[in-house]
Design a protein around this motif. Structure first.
Motif, PDB file in Angstrom:
ATOM      1  N   LEU A 187       0.618   8.927   7.140  1.00 33.74           N
ATOM      2  CA  LEU A 187       1.783   8.073   6.941  1.00 33.74           C
ATOM      3  C   LEU A 187       2.159   8.037   5.467  1.00 33.74           C
ATOM      4  CD1 LEU A 187       0.605   4.978   9.047  1.00 33.74           C
ATOM      5  CD2 LEU A 187       2.024   6.899   9.822  1.00 33.74           C
ATOM      6  N   SER A 188       3.446   8.245   5.203  1.00 34.79           N
ATOM      7  CA  SER A 188       3.934   8.183   3.834  1.00 34.79           C
ATOM      8  C   SER A 188       4.933   7.040   3.697  1.00 34.79           C
ATOM      9  CB  SER A 188       4.619   9.514   3.474  1.00 34.79           C
ATOM     10  OG  SER A 188       5.108   9.489   2.154  1.00 34.79           O
ATOM     11  N   ALA A 189       4.885   6.325   2.571  1.00 36.95           N
ATOM     12  CA  ALA A 189       5.885   5.299   2.260  1.00 36.95           C
ATOM     13  C   ALA A 189       6.103   5.273   0.751  1.00 36.95           C
ATOM     14  CB  ALA A 189       5.434   3.921   2.745  1.00 36.95           C
ATOM     15  N   LEU A 190       7.359   5.211   0.352  1.00 41.04           N
ATOM     16  CA  LEU A 190       7.700   5.191  -1.077  1.00 41.04           C
ATOM     17  C   LEU A 190       8.317   3.875  -1.520  1.00 41.04           C
ATOM     18  CD1 LEU A 190       7.738   7.488  -3.403  1.00 41.04           C
ATOM     19  CD2 LEU A 190       6.920   8.120  -1.168  1.00 41.04           C
ATOM     20  N   LEU A 191       8.565   2.993  -0.570  1.00 36.14           N
ATOM     21  CA  LEU A 191       9.208   1.722  -0.897  1.00 36.14           C
ATOM     22  C   LEU A 191       8.242   0.574  -0.618  1.00 36.14           C
ATOM     23  CD1 LEU A 191      12.635   2.404   0.885  1.00 36.14           C
ATOM     24  CD2 LEU A 191      12.229   2.479  -1.578  1.00 36.14           C
ATOM     25  N   THR A 192       8.248  -0.403  -1.497  1.00 36.86           N
ATOM     26  CA  THR A 192       7.386  -1.563  -1.231  1.00 36.86           C
ATOM     27  C   THR A 192       7.841  -2.259   0.062  1.00 36.86           C
ATOM     28  OG1 THR A 192       8.784  -2.697  -2.833  1.00 36.86           O
ATOM     29  CG2 THR A 192       6.611  -2.079  -3.569  1.00 36.86           C
ATOM     30  N   THR A 193       9.131  -2.141   0.355  1.00 34.95           N
ATOM     31  CA  THR A 193       9.658  -2.793   1.573  1.00 34.95           C
ATOM     32  C   THR A 193       9.249  -2.070   2.854  1.00 34.95           C
ATOM     33  OG1 THR A 193      11.694  -1.565   1.207  1.00 34.95           O
ATOM     34  CG2 THR A 193      11.668  -3.868   0.498  1.00 34.95           C
ATOM     35  N   THR A 194       8.856  -0.800   2.773  1.00 34.33           N
ATOM     36  CA  THR A 194       8.463  -0.083   3.997  1.00 34.33           C
ATOM     37  C   THR A 194       6.941   0.046   4.138  1.00 34.33           C
ATOM     38  OG1 THR A 194       8.768   2.050   2.886  1.00 34.33           O
ATOM     39  CG2 THR A 194      10.620   1.216   4.205  1.00 34.33           C
ATOM     40  N   MET A 195       6.217  -0.348   3.083  1.00 37.54           N
ATOM     41  CA  MET A 195       4.747  -0.299   3.192  1.00 37.54           C
ATOM     42  C   MET A 195       4.216  -1.057   4.421  1.00 37.54           C
ATOM     43  SD  MET A 195       3.654  -0.680  -0.765  1.00 37.54           S
ATOM     44  CE  MET A 195       1.983  -1.232  -0.503  1.00 37.54           C
ATOM     45  N   PRO A 196       4.754  -2.256   4.722  1.00 37.73           N
ATOM     46  CA  PRO A 196       4.231  -2.980   5.888  1.00 37.73           C
ATOM     47  C   PRO A 196       4.412  -2.212   7.211  1.00 37.73           C
ATOM     48  CG  PRO A 196       5.542  -4.435   4.506  1.00 37.73           C
ATOM     49  CD  PRO A 196       5.739  -3.057   3.971  1.00 37.73           C
ATOM     50  N   VAL A 215      -2.608  17.697  12.708  1.00 38.38           N
ATOM     51  CA  VAL A 215      -2.111  16.584  11.911  1.00 38.38           C
ATOM     52  C   VAL A 215      -0.677  16.267  12.306  1.00 38.38           C
ATOM     53  CG1 VAL A 215      -1.510  15.850   9.574  1.00 38.38           C
ATOM     54  CG2 VAL A 215      -3.536  17.254   9.930  1.00 38.38           C
ATOM     55  N   ALA A 216      -0.371  14.993  12.514  1.00 36.12           N
ATOM     56  CA  ALA A 216       1.021  14.579  12.649  1.00 36.12           C
ATOM     57  C   ALA A 216       1.351  13.772  11.409  1.00 36.12           C
ATOM     58  CB  ALA A 216       1.221  13.747  13.902  1.00 36.12           C
ATOM     59  N   ILE A 217       2.390  14.196  10.700  1.00 43.64           N
ATOM     60  CA  ILE A 217       2.740  13.544   9.436  1.00 43.64           C
ATOM     61  C   ILE A 217       4.181  13.066   9.465  1.00 43.64           C
ATOM     62  CG2 ILE A 217       3.392  15.728   8.297  1.00 43.64           C
ATOM     63  CD1 ILE A 217       2.152  14.573   5.703  1.00 43.64           C
ATOM     64  N   GLY A 218       4.422  11.907   8.845  1.00 39.53           N
ATOM     65  CA  GLY A 218       5.793  11.424   8.772  1.00 39.53           C
ATOM     66  C   GLY A 218       5.924  10.310   7.764  1.00 39.53           C
ATOM     67  N   ASN A 249       1.282  -0.755   8.433  1.00 38.88           N
ATOM     68  CA  ASN A 249       0.492  -1.692   9.224  1.00 38.88           C
ATOM     69  C   ASN A 249       1.007  -1.730  10.660  1.00 38.88           C
ATOM     70  OD1 ASN A 249      -1.486  -3.590   9.599  1.00 38.88           O
ATOM     71  ND2 ASN A 249      -0.165  -5.301   9.069  1.00 38.88           N
ATOM     72  N   SER A 250       2.341  -1.816  10.813  1.00 38.89           N
ATOM     73  CA  SER A 250       2.941  -1.865  12.152  1.00 38.89           C
ATOM     74  C   SER A 250       2.618  -0.601  12.942  1.00 38.89           C
ATOM     75  CB  SER A 250       4.460  -2.001  12.058  1.00 38.89           C
ATOM     76  OG  SER A 250       4.803  -3.048  11.208  1.00 38.89           O
ATOM     77  N   THR A 251       2.606   0.534  12.250  1.00 42.20           N
ATOM     78  CA  THR A 251       2.332   1.800  12.936  1.00 42.20           C
ATOM     79  C   THR A 251       0.880   1.823  13.427  1.00 42.20           C
ATOM     80  OG1 THR A 251       3.962   2.901  11.533  1.00 42.20           O
ATOM     81  CG2 THR A 251       2.413   4.320  12.704  1.00 42.20           C
ATOM     82  N   ILE A 252      -0.025   1.357  12.554  1.00 41.06           N
ATOM     83  CA  ILE A 252      -1.440   1.319  12.947  1.00 41.06           C
ATOM     84  C   ILE A 252      -1.640   0.336  14.110  1.00 41.06           C
ATOM     85  CG2 ILE A 252      -3.785   0.713  12.161  1.00 41.06           C
ATOM     86  CD1 ILE A 252      -2.966   1.876   9.394  1.00 41.06           C
ATOM     87  N   LEU A 310       6.861  15.075  11.652  1.00 41.84           N
ATOM     88  CA  LEU A 310       7.766  14.229  12.440  1.00 41.84           C
ATOM     89  C   LEU A 310       8.999  13.821  11.639  1.00 41.84           C
ATOM     90  CD1 LEU A 310       5.050  11.916  14.074  1.00 41.84           C
ATOM     91  CD2 LEU A 310       6.064  13.985  15.036  1.00 41.84           C
ATOM     92  N   GLY A 311       9.029  14.155  10.360  1.00 37.97           N
ATOM     93  CA  GLY A 311      10.199  13.869   9.529  1.00 37.97           C
ATOM     94  C   GLY A 311      10.084  12.558   8.780  1.00 37.97           C
ATOM     95  N   ALA A 312      11.236  12.010   8.417  1.00 38.90           N
ATOM     96  CA  ALA A 312      11.283  10.726   7.714  1.00 38.90           C
ATOM     97  C   ALA A 312      11.847   9.676   8.665  1.00 38.90           C
ATOM     98  CB  ALA A 312      12.157  10.849   6.478  1.00 38.90           C
ATOM     99  N   ASN A 313      11.690   8.375   8.273  1.00 35.97           N
ATOM    100  CA  ASN A 313      12.213   7.290   9.104  1.00 35.97           C
ATOM    101  C   ASN A 313      11.656   7.385  10.537  1.00 35.97           C
ATOM    102  OD1 ASN A 313      13.794   5.098   9.857  1.00 35.97           O
ATOM    103  ND2 ASN A 313      15.629   6.335  10.195  1.00 35.97           N
ATOM    104  N   VAL A 314      10.338   7.520  10.618  1.00 35.89           N
ATOM    105  CA  VAL A 314       9.692   7.755  11.910  1.00 35.89           C
ATOM    106  C   VAL A 314       9.211   6.436  12.526  1.00 35.89           C
ATOM    107  CG1 VAL A 314       7.809   8.961  13.092  1.00 35.89           C
ATOM    108  CG2 VAL A 314       8.937  10.046  11.152  1.00 35.89           C
ATOM    109  N   ALA A 315       9.623   6.185  13.746  1.00 32.93           N
ATOM    110  CA  ALA A 315       9.243   4.958  14.451  1.00 32.93           C
ATOM    111  C   ALA A 315       7.762   4.992  14.830  1.00 32.93           C
ATOM    112  CB  ALA A 315      10.091   4.818  15.711  1.00 32.93           C
ATOM    113  N   PRO A 316       7.106   3.825  14.863  1.00 34.21           N
ATOM    114  CA  PRO A 316       5.689   3.782  15.251  1.00 34.21           C
ATOM    115  C   PRO A 316       5.431   4.498  16.588  1.00 34.21           C
ATOM    116  CG  PRO A 316       6.378   1.637  14.426  1.00 34.21           C
ATOM    117  CD  PRO A 316       7.621   2.485  14.472  1.00 34.21           C
ATOM    118  N   GLU A 317       6.348   4.341  17.529  1.00 36.07           N
ATOM    119  CA  GLU A 317       6.165   4.960  18.861  1.00 36.07           C
ATOM    120  C   GLU A 317       6.054   6.479  18.769  1.00 36.07           C
ATOM    121  OE1 GLU A 317       9.421   2.984  18.488  1.00 36.07           O
ATOM    122  OE2 GLU A 317       7.813   1.506  18.249  1.00 36.07           O
TER     123      GLU A 317
END
Ligand code: B12
Length: 214
Positions: free
Chosen positions: A144-153, A90-93, A156-159, A121-128
């Motif tokens: 993938l974890s997100a706690l902010l409505t502003t970072t939820m998208p 598992v890779a988690i971030g 999608n970008s990561t996928i 992979l930590g927090a603030n992880v780039a899609p790459e």
């Protein structure tokens, strides 16, 4: 040695006890994998059950996870050496732009306790970085974890980045975090969603089973 004792130490969050029980067990020739399967996993499963039924709250779960980690720190190198395959990789971030990592850490610990090899992979992880974890790290599952409505998208970008890199087909994607739900998982094309760390293990197991079935 009684594996129930170790499970109880995890449940009660006795990290010193879990550490010395584990050392003693290893010294007396107990199989490292048995310590995980018969002590740590049942212990963390019970913690997960108590959390789900609101008998345990965050502090208890974190204290139990710390006890599990104290034992796992002694066992893990031996398991890796002995070539026993983890349940999955598992890779988690937490996605890019988001610094919240408490829930993500908890999910990672629970997956580790359940027998997964976890690359945090930590927090603030780039899609790459997630793409790299699949291409070069051999991840079977991306969490993938997100706690902010502003970072939820960014989920999608990561996928999308996984699709662009042509690795989407070889990895399961599971998402979570307080503002995320199953509808959002469906919307971004994730394979799974879990509202908490105990359920995350169940969903990961189901995704791995599905992948194994082809
Ligand atoms: C702690 C916290 C912080 C800490 C984070 C510390 C850290 N190391 O994580 C700090 C102070 C840094 C912080 C900063 C900010 N925060 Co803040 N923060 C919180 C707070 C209070 C708790 C979050 C938490 O840790 N919960 C406990 C964990 C265990 O729960 P969890 O994260 O939900 O995780 C569980 C599940 O969601 C799930 N899960 C989580 N991840 C994953 C992943 C997968 C794959 C799966 C399956 C499951 C899963 O399992 C976990 C365990 O059960 C929340 C409020 C709240 N009650 O949620 C606000 C909150 C998330 N923060 C908020 C905001 C606005 C911010 C800031 C923008 C504030 C600011 N103006 O600067 C910044 C953003 C910084 C950034 N770029 O990320 C808002 C978000 C609002 C919104 N809807 O977007 C919240 C909701 C507070 C509020 N009510 O306004 N924050």
């Amino acid at each position: 040695m009684d594996f129930n004792d170790l499970a109880q130490m995890v449940i009660s969050g006795d990290n010193k006890g879990a550490e010395s029980w584990t050392q003693e067990a290893l010294d007396s020739g107990v199989e490292p994998a048995a310590i995980i399967d018969s002590g740590l996993i049942p212990g963390m499963e019970e913690v997960g059950r108590r959390f789900k039924s609101a008998e345990y709250h965050m502090p208890e779960v974190l204290i139990s996870a710390r006890a599990m980690k104290a034992s796992l720190a002694l066992v893990r190198p031996l398991v890796t050496d002995s070539g026993i395959e983890p349940k999955g990789r598992v890779a988690i971030g937490t996605v890019r732009g988001d610094l919240h990592d408490i829930g993500k850490n908890l999910v990672g610990m629970m997956l580790e306790g359940a027998g997964y090899e976890v690359n945090d992979l930590g927090a603030n992880v780039a899609p790459e970085a997630f793409v790299d974890a699949v291409e070069n790290g051999g991840a079977d599952l991306i969490c993938l974890s997100a706690l902010l409505t502003t970072t939820m998208p960014m989920m999608n970008s990561t996928i999308e980045a996984l699709t662009q890199a042509e690795v989407r087909g070889r990895v399961g994607v599971m998402i979570g975090g307080a503002p995320v739900n199953q509808a959002y998982a469906d919307q971004v094309g994730a394979d799974g969603y879990a509202p908490d760390s105990a359920t995350a293990v169940e969903v990961a197991d189901a995704l791995m089973k599905k992948r194994a079935a082809g």
